[in-house]
Design a protein around this motif. Structure first.
Motif, PDB file in Angstrom:
ATOM      1  N   PHE A 234      87.970 110.524  95.366  1.00 25.73           N
ATOM      2  CA  PHE A 234      89.404 110.730  95.581  1.00 25.73           C
ATOM      3  C   PHE A 234      90.177 110.705  94.257  1.00 25.73           C
ATOM      4  CE2 PHE A 234      93.697 109.533  97.080  1.00 25.73           C
ATOM      5  CZ  PHE A 234      93.870 110.504  98.048  1.00 25.73           C
ATOM      6  N   ALA A 235      89.747 109.875  93.314  1.00 23.98           N
ATOM      7  CA  ALA A 235      90.408 109.835  92.006  1.00 23.98           C
ATOM      8  C   ALA A 235      90.258 111.168  91.278  1.00 23.98           C
ATOM      9  CB  ALA A 235      89.829 108.697  91.165  1.00 23.98           C
ATOM     10  N   ALA A 236      89.069 111.778  91.388  1.00 17.20           N
ATOM     11  CA  ALA A 236      88.850 113.092  90.759  1.00 17.20           C
ATOM     12  C   ALA A 236      89.715 114.153  91.434  1.00 17.20           C
ATOM     13  CB  ALA A 236      87.377 113.470  90.845  1.00 17.20           C
ATOM     14  N   PHE A 237      89.880 114.018  92.752  1.00 16.52           N
ATOM     15  CA  PHE A 237      90.761 114.941  93.480  1.00 16.52           C
ATOM     16  C   PHE A 237      92.199 114.846  92.962  1.00 16.52           C
ATOM     17  CE2 PHE A 237      93.915 114.759  96.967  1.00 16.52           C
ATOM     18  CZ  PHE A 237      94.003 116.111  97.249  1.00 16.52           C
ATOM     19  N   LEU A 238      92.684 113.617  92.753  1.00 11.45           N
ATOM     20  CA  LEU A 238      94.046 113.451  92.242  1.00 11.45           C
ATOM     21  C   LEU A 238      94.184 114.017  90.831  1.00 11.45           C
ATOM     22  CD1 LEU A 238      94.916 109.851  93.504  1.00 11.45           C
ATOM     23  CD2 LEU A 238      95.526 112.052  94.534  1.00 11.45           C
ATOM     24  N   GLY A 251     101.926 104.789  96.039  1.00  8.82           N
ATOM     25  CA  GLY A 251     102.769 103.738  96.585  1.00  8.82           C
ATOM     26  C   GLY A 251     101.959 102.643  97.237  1.00  8.82           C
ATOM     27  N   ARG A 252     102.643 101.733  97.899  1.00  6.64           N
ATOM     28  CA  ARG A 252     101.977 100.616  98.566  1.00  6.64           C
ATOM     29  C   ARG A 252     101.143 101.093  99.740  1.00  6.64           C
ATOM     30  NH1 ARG A 252     106.940  96.183  98.943  1.00  6.64           N
ATOM     31  NH2 ARG A 252     107.247  95.916  96.670  1.00  6.64           N
ATOM     32  N   GLY A 253     100.044 100.387  99.964  1.00  7.84           N
ATOM     33  CA  GLY A 253      99.201 100.710 101.109  1.00  7.84           C
ATOM     34  C   GLY A 253      98.430 102.000 100.949  1.00  7.84           C
ATOM     35  N   GLY A 254      98.220 102.445  99.717  1.00  6.25           N
ATOM     36  CA  GLY A 254      97.456 103.667  99.497  1.00  6.25           C
ATOM     37  C   GLY A 254      98.222 104.947  99.728  1.00  6.25           C
ATOM     38  N   VAL A 255      99.565 104.856  99.798  1.00  7.56           N
ATOM     39  CA  VAL A 255     100.387 106.057 100.006  1.00  7.56           C
ATOM     40  C   VAL A 255     100.337 106.928  98.749  1.00  7.56           C
ATOM     41  CG1 VAL A 255     102.722 106.910 100.366  1.00  7.56           C
ATOM     42  CG2 VAL A 255     101.892 104.932 101.659  1.00  7.56           C
ATOM     43  N   VAL A 256     100.120 108.220  98.931  1.00 11.07           N
ATOM     44  CA  VAL A 256     100.062 109.184  97.824  1.00 11.07           C
ATOM     45  C   VAL A 256     101.060 110.299  98.112  1.00 11.07           C
ATOM     46  CG1 VAL A 256      98.636 110.821  96.550  1.00 11.07           C
ATOM     47  CG2 VAL A 256      97.646 108.669  97.342  1.00 11.07           C
ATOM     48  N   SER A 257     101.851 110.655  97.088  1.00  7.25           N
ATOM     49  CA  SER A 257     102.827 111.746  97.227  1.00  7.25           C
ATOM     50  C   SER A 257     102.682 112.679  96.029  1.00  7.25           C
ATOM     51  CB  SER A 257     104.248 111.189  97.291  1.00  7.25           C
ATOM     52  OG  SER A 257     104.405 110.314  98.389  1.00  7.25           O
ATOM     53  N   TYR A 266     109.487 114.409  96.310  1.00  5.39           N
ATOM     54  CA  TYR A 266     108.049 114.267  96.507  1.00  5.39           C
ATOM     55  C   TYR A 266     107.664 114.596  97.955  1.00  5.39           C
ATOM     56  CZ  TYR A 266     106.997 112.130  91.969  1.00  5.39           C
ATOM     57  OH  TYR A 266     106.815 111.923  90.646  1.00  5.39           O
ATOM     58  N   THR A 267     106.465 115.133  98.120  1.00  3.78           N
ATOM     59  CA  THR A 267     105.909 115.426  99.441  1.00  3.78           C
ATOM     60  C   THR A 267     104.742 114.479  99.686  1.00  3.78           C
ATOM     61  OG1 THR A 267     106.521 117.761  99.272  1.00  3.78           O
ATOM     62  CG2 THR A 267     104.843 117.180 100.897  1.00  3.78           C
ATOM     63  N   ARG A 268     104.822 113.735 100.788  1.00  3.00           N
ATOM     64  CA  ARG A 268     103.809 112.722 101.065  1.00  3.00           C
ATOM     65  C   ARG A 268     102.559 113.355 101.647  1.00  3.00           C
ATOM     66  NH1 ARG A 268     104.927 107.064 104.340  1.00  3.00           N
ATOM     67  NH2 ARG A 268     102.797 106.229 104.250  1.00  3.00           N
ATOM     68  N   LEU A 269     101.397 112.856 101.210  1.00  2.00           N
ATOM     69  CA  LEU A 269     100.108 113.324 101.717  1.00  2.00           C
ATOM     70  C   LEU A 269      99.818 112.607 103.035  1.00  2.00           C
ATOM     71  CD1 LEU A 269      97.546 115.044 101.097  1.00  2.00           C
ATOM     72  CD2 LEU A 269      96.565 113.001 100.045  1.00  2.00           C
ATOM     73  N   ARG A 270     100.198 113.244 104.141  1.00  2.00           N
ATOM     74  CA  ARG A 270      99.944 112.687 105.464  1.00  2.00           C
ATOM     75  C   ARG A 270     100.060 113.807 106.492  1.00  2.00           C
ATOM     76  NH1 ARG A 270     105.436 109.049 106.457  1.00  2.00           N
ATOM     77  NH2 ARG A 270     106.946 110.741 106.141  1.00  2.00           N
TER      78      ARG A 270
END
Length: 497
Positions: A234-238, A251-257, A266-270
């Protein structure tokens, strides 16, 4: 009839000469280039003005690559001034008169070129624009979501024989030159970049096609493109997302935007934002090979139908392509011929001469609109320049009247040198633009500018459609020519062997 005597489609796939690629509108796009003159800034000397502007271009926090011609970037301001001093000694024209230098800005979409490649493209553009007669240096910046060049060139020729003057239509000519350079390096271009309400062009990192995709759609496409590169984790993906121009926020709780280039939010990855399959856990599952790539939502805008040129499979196989490529090329060619035949049916073209006439008409229409658009832009630039000169003239006229009342006092001249220089420049510009004609009233100039701006906007829309029609007609005719074994009206020799 068009199909009379034609070979079957499968047989056609192996015959005919290779057709060069015609640029299309899909995918990435290159930059709308513009040029801007810089005069001596108020309160600064000529060399201070240049040093201040050049420092921005040479900022090491932004700089990805740099190159130069006839000067060293670090000492360009002094070297520019030296040439200007020699020009002043030869012509008695002040160094600070007119533009000190010009800046060209040229931007590229994320991922299409590296910083070094972008710098080489900027250097080639500058060399061809100045014909190698002016000092210049090229700074490639990497601080934005897209790579872009800042090209600074001296307004005075290196041999002190002339100064560069920003002619009417220079921006149009520069854009065409930049597009030509990009096309020669197999990069795509925007034929008709969309405009802001005030007439400034969007950079190519912001503008894609007729309708810019939403931020969510751009994130979806980037996510799929990154996953297709099969990142290790996942780090390589980012990291791949960052390399493609997206800012990543955790962000907190593994939130990625993600922040798309040119966007403010920002657009949240969800899944609730991007759709099914776009949660972080879904992405990790794809990376681990536990599930397929996520699919784009069904309501995503479909791609515009285009007719591409067919592939000469024999030539490609001779270049070392494998059986898998041959199978793909056969399917691709069949699809392109199907699209070509659909075009013929939709336009009721059952005769080859009618197809040729339609293609010629489409090309002529696009060229005619391009000429009309260029003429309109030149007229609009002239009216805008005249209005600016009239305003400057009106502001500086009282100072000149005072100078005349003071019987051209040297003391008065020294105290109001800048205002008097503005007055003379405005008067010279008015004389040049009017060409002996009577000066219209300001209301008439404003009305003319509005009419020209409206005409330009309408012409851009018409020209954009004409470009699409021309590309489609040219591609269809080229494919039909290969199907019938014709090249420029003559039987293809390869097919008669």
């Amino acid at each position: 009839m068009l199909g009379s005597g034609a070979v079957p489609l499968p047989g056609f796939l192996y015959f005919g000469t290779f057709c060069p690629k015609v640029p299309t509108r899909g995918g990435a796009t290159t930059a709308t280039t513009y040029i801007r003159p810089y005069k001596k800034a108020a309160g600064l000397s000529a060399v201070q003005t240049m040093e201040e502007r050049f420092a921005y271009g040479l900022n090491p926090q932004k700089l990805g690559a740099v190159s130069s011609h006839l000067c060293a970037p670090a000492t360009a301001a002094a070297e520019f001034l030296l040439v200007k001093s020699e020009y002043q000694a030869a012509t008695a024209r002040p160094v600070e008169r007119g533009a000190l230098f010009f800046q060209i800005r040229q931007a590229f979409p994320p991922g299409e070129v590296t910083a070094e490649e972008a710098n080489k493209l900027g250097f080639e553009t500058a060399m061809r624009w100045t014909k190698g007669k002016y000092q210049f240096f090229v700074c490639t910046h990497t601080d934005k979501g897209h790579l872009h060049n800042h090209i600074y060139f001296n307004s005075t020729a290196f041999d002190c024989s002339r100064k560069f003057h920003n002619f009417l239509g220079s921006s149009f000519a520069l854009r065409r030159l930049s597009d030509r350079v990009c096309l020669e390096h197999d990069l795509s271009v925007i034929q008709n970049p969309k405009q802001h309400s005030k007439g400034r062009f969007l950079h190519y990192g912001q503008w894609i096609g007729d309708k810019p995709p939403s931020a969510q759609q751009r994130v979806r496409l980037a996510v799929i493109a990154a996953l297709e590169k099969k990142p290790a984790d996942f780090a390589a993906f980012l990291r791949l997302m960052e390399e493609s121009g997206f800012a990543v926020k955790r962000g907190r709780g593994g939130v990625v935007s993600f922040l798309a280039p040119g966007q403010n939010k920002y657009t949240r990855l969800r899944a609730s934002t991007l759709g099914a399959g776009f949660d972080p856990e879904d992405i990790r599952a794809v990376i681990a090979g536990e599930r397929p790539l996520p699919e784009l939502p069904k309501d995503a805008p479909p791609p515009i139908r285009q007719v591409g040129l067919i592939i000469d499979i024999q030539q490609r196989m001779a270049e070392g392509k494998g059986p898998a490529y041959e199978r793909w090329a056969k399917v691709y060619n069949l699809k392109q011929m199907a699209a070509a035949l659909q075009f013929l049916q939709e336009n009721n073209l059952t005769d080859y001469d009618a197809l040729a006439a339609k293609t010629t008409a489409a090309v002529d229409r696009a060229h005619a609109l391009a000429g009309e658009l260029q003429t309109t832009e030149a007229a609009l630039s002239k009216v805008s320049g005249l209005m600016g000169a009239v305003v400057d003239y009106a502001k500086a006229r009282p100072v000149f009247d005072g100078y005349k009342a003071a019987r051209y006092s040297k003391k008065y001249l020294a105290e109001h040198e800048a205002e008097l220089a503005t007055y003379r420049a405005a008067r010279a510009a008015m004389n040049e633009l009017l060409g002996g004609e009577k000066l219209p009233k300001m209301d008439a100039l404003k009305k003319q500018r509005r009419e020209l701006a409206d005409k330009k906007k309408a012409l851009y829309a018409e020209y954009r459609q004409a470009q699409r029609d021309m590309r489609e007609a040219v591609a269809v005719k080229a494919n039909i020519d290969h199907l019938l074994g014709l090249t420029d009206g003559r039987t293809d020799k390869e097919q008669t062997r």
